[in-house]
Design an enzyme around this catalytic site. Sequence first.
Site, PDB file in Angstrom:
ATOM      1  N   SER A  96       4.711  -7.127  -2.179  1.00  0.00           N
ATOM      2  CA  SER A  96       4.450  -7.188  -0.741  1.00  0.00           C
ATOM      3  C   SER A  96       5.039  -8.474  -0.184  1.00  0.00           C
ATOM      4  O   SER A  96       5.091  -9.496  -0.869  1.00  0.00           O
ATOM      5  CB  SER A  96       2.938  -7.162  -0.511  1.00  0.00           C
ATOM      6  OG  SER A  96       2.654  -7.259   0.862  1.00  0.00           O
ATOM      7  N   HIS A 147       3.945 -10.191   2.714  1.00  0.00           N
ATOM      8  CA  HIS A 147       3.138 -11.159   3.467  1.00  0.00           C
ATOM      9  C   HIS A 147       2.307 -12.104   2.601  1.00  0.00           C
ATOM     10  O   HIS A 147       1.683 -13.024   3.120  1.00  0.00           O
ATOM     11  CB  HIS A 147       2.272 -10.454   4.517  1.00  0.00           C
ATOM     12  CG  HIS A 147       1.130  -9.646   4.002  1.00  0.00           C
ATOM     13  ND1 HIS A 147      -0.162 -10.090   4.035  1.00  0.00           N
ATOM     14  CD2 HIS A 147       1.080  -8.411   3.455  1.00  0.00           C
ATOM     15  CE1 HIS A 147      -0.963  -9.144   3.551  1.00  0.00           C
ATOM     16  NE2 HIS A 147      -0.226  -8.112   3.191  1.00  0.00           N
ATOM     17  N   CYS A 167      -9.340  -6.700   2.775  1.00  0.00           N
ATOM     18  CA  CYS A 167      -8.526  -5.556   3.176  1.00  0.00           C
ATOM     19  C   CYS A 167      -9.277  -4.477   3.913  1.00  0.00           C
ATOM     20  O   CYS A 167      -8.756  -3.397   4.140  1.00  0.00           O
ATOM     21  CB  CYS A 167      -7.822  -4.988   1.963  1.00  0.00           C
ATOM     22  SG  CYS A 167      -6.601  -6.171   1.397  1.00  0.00           S
ATOM     23  N   THR A 170      14.549   4.722   9.549  1.00  0.00           N
ATOM     24  CA  THR A 170      15.438   3.582   9.764  1.00  0.00           C
ATOM     25  C   THR A 170      14.738   2.306   9.316  1.00  0.00           C
ATOM     26  O   THR A 170      13.573   2.075   9.652  1.00  0.00           O
ATOM     27  CB  THR A 170      15.823   3.488  11.264  1.00  0.00           C
ATOM     28  OG1 THR A 170      16.395   4.741  11.633  1.00  0.00           O
ATOM     29  CG2 THR A 170      16.812   2.367  11.511  1.00  0.00           C
ATOM     30  N   THR A 186       0.846  -1.199   0.000  1.00  0.00           N
ATOM     31  CA  THR A 186       0.000   0.000   0.000  1.00  0.00           C
ATOM     32  C   THR A 186       0.882   1.250   0.000  1.00  0.00           C
ATOM     33  O   THR A 186       0.627   2.209  -0.744  1.00  0.00           O
ATOM     34  CB  THR A 186      -0.944  -0.014   1.221  1.00  0.00           C
ATOM     35  OG1 THR A 186      -1.745  -1.197   1.140  1.00  0.00           O
ATOM     36  CG2 THR A 186      -1.841   1.205   1.266  1.00  0.00           C
ATOM     37  N   GLN A 230      -0.035 -10.224  -5.990  1.00  0.00           N
ATOM     38  CA  GLN A 230      -0.590 -11.588  -5.984  1.00  0.00           C
ATOM     39  C   GLN A 230       0.163 -12.517  -6.929  1.00  0.00           C
ATOM     40  O   GLN A 230       0.000 -13.738  -6.857  1.00  0.00           O
ATOM     41  CB  GLN A 230      -2.076 -11.572  -6.368  1.00  0.00           C
ATOM     42  CG  GLN A 230      -2.968 -10.865  -5.370  1.00  0.00           C
ATOM     43  CD  GLN A 230      -3.118 -11.626  -4.050  1.00  0.00           C
ATOM     44  OE1 GLN A 230      -2.801 -12.801  -3.941  1.00  0.00           O
ATOM     45  NE2 GLN A 230      -3.605 -10.930  -3.031  1.00  0.00           N
ATOM     46  N   ASN A 240      -6.508 -10.101  -7.164  1.00  0.00           N
ATOM     47  CA  ASN A 240      -6.540 -10.777  -5.869  1.00  0.00           C
ATOM     48  C   ASN A 240      -7.816 -11.564  -5.638  1.00  0.00           C
ATOM     49  O   ASN A 240      -7.823 -12.530  -4.884  1.00  0.00           O
ATOM     50  CB  ASN A 240      -6.325  -9.768  -4.729  1.00  0.00           C
ATOM     51  CG  ASN A 240      -7.130  -8.512  -4.890  1.00  0.00           C
ATOM     52  OD1 ASN A 240      -7.078  -7.852  -5.923  1.00  0.00           O
ATOM     53  ND2 ASN A 240      -7.909  -8.170  -3.879  1.00  0.00           N
TER      54      ASN A 240
HETATM   55  N1  PLP Z   1      -2.332  -5.151  -3.964  1.00  0.00           N
HETATM   56  C1  PLP Z   1      -2.953  -6.332  -3.969  1.00  0.00           C
HETATM   57  C2  PLP Z   1      -3.346  -6.971  -5.255  1.00  0.00           C
HETATM   58  C3  PLP Z   1      -3.275  -6.967  -2.765  1.00  0.00           C
HETATM   59  O1  PLP Z   1      -3.908  -8.132  -2.781  1.00  0.00           O
HETATM   60  C4  PLP Z   1      -2.917  -6.326  -1.539  1.00  0.00           C
HETATM   61  C5  PLP Z   1      -3.279  -6.930  -0.231  1.00  0.00           C
HETATM   62  O2  PLP Z   1      -4.303  -7.547  -0.084  1.00  0.00           O
HETATM   63  C6  PLP Z   1      -2.248  -5.100  -1.597  1.00  0.00           C
HETATM   64  C7  PLP Z   1      -1.977  -4.545  -2.822  1.00  0.00           C
HETATM   65  C8  PLP Z   1      -1.832  -4.371  -0.344  1.00  0.00           C
HETATM   66  O3  PLP Z   1      -0.672  -4.972   0.204  1.00  0.00           O
HETATM   67  P1  PLP Z   1      -0.152  -4.626   1.665  1.00  0.00           P
HETATM   68  O4  PLP Z   1      -1.002  -5.419   2.601  1.00  0.00           O
HETATM   69  O5  PLP Z   1       1.300  -5.084   1.689  1.00  0.00           O
HETATM   70  O6  PLP Z   1      -0.243  -3.157   1.863  1.00  0.00           O
END
Ligand code: PLP
Length: 388
Positions: free
Chosen positions: A204, A206, A331, A243, A73, A184, A156
């Site tokens: 990302s 995670h 989200c 940092t 994000t 994704q 996603n």
């Molecule tokens: N973009 C996509 C396609 C996602 O699926 C997500 C998270 O669900 C994000 C962006 C946002 O990622 P983050 O959680 O690292 O901010």
Amino acid sequence: MGKTRIYLDWNATAPLLDEARAAMLAALSLCGNPNSVHSEGRAARQAVEKARRQVASLVHASTANLVFTAGATEAASLVLTPDFRMGRSPLKIGRLYVSAIEHPAVRLGGRFDAASVSEIPVGRNGVVDIDALGALLDTHPAEDGLPMVAIMLANNETGVIQPVRAAAALVHAKGGLMVVDAVQAIGRMAVDIEALDADFLIVSSHKIGGPKGAGALVSRGEMLMPKPLVTGGGQEKGHRGGTENVAALAGFGAAAHHAQHDLTERNTRIAGLRDALEQHMKACAPDMVIYGADAPRLPNTIFFGLPGLKSETGQIAFDLEGMALSAGSACSSGKVGQSHVLTAMGLDPQAGGLRISLGATTTADDIDRAGAIFATVAGRRRGQGQAA
Ligand code: PLP
């Protein structure tokens, strides 16, 4: 009874990999600030630079072209801005074109004002309409500045893979920039910034088994960069102050390294499990719809609608049976909203969408059990089985 739960919500987040946990624990023992010149600082710097090499390698980018952020994000907010620099000269982006199925991190347009953002429509199969993008770019007011196009590599919710390279050709013909949200896609398909012809990739940690709260903006070159979003101590070559979160980045790096390993074999296995589950689901509920099934999809995703089962009710029903899936994207702090992706595909979001997403540790047993749970929930919907 007593069975462990089945986690099939990997597009929301992936469980932390052992390799990532180990790298994070090792990094937590490093006391130095990676920006200090003494030995302790240099040890921490080494951990950050190792992570940079690992993440850059996953998307075939140069380590010089990767800015670490606190997640995708933030990377999106950094790159989606009208204010760029080409070396020392300012460069203006006049308008942002985003696909209607982007994640909100991109769809909301970052630092562009709402009036400078246009939406690119999507077909019923969930694929971005490239002809419509061409028509939009043909009317782009060049006097306002260059165009920027943002299209995700894989959606996603549906898992549908998007024609990013074709979009890049169109925007480059107008001298503009191509931004690709590859969140994704990494770990689930080969991602190469050059082959995609993208100027920027957003990634990302995670979704690939790294910790939450780490991500990166990857660029094609070093010269053309957005105005920083977070300013301060000049870290990340001045592109992102603060940092570095050494442990989170070390975990991200380890996950990126792991994601590259066995990419094809792992995803072939996952696709086999996904296809078997889909077959079973169709056999149990022939009225089920799989969204985006006619388009190329990620190997791990099933986004489906079951007539008579609302997303929210469905999610709870599966959860009570011991299976974690999701109602579209996850989200918005636990809210089950209507899917903007289904709306963009011209489908009725009231019809409900539920997403099953598999991952590296999903087993054949998980899939068998998921299939049995699906049969129960789908049967109950028709008034068979136990009462709700
Ligand atoms: N973009 C996509 C396609 C996602 O699926 C997500 C998270 O669900 C994000 C962006 C946002 O990622 P983050 O959680 O690292 O901010």
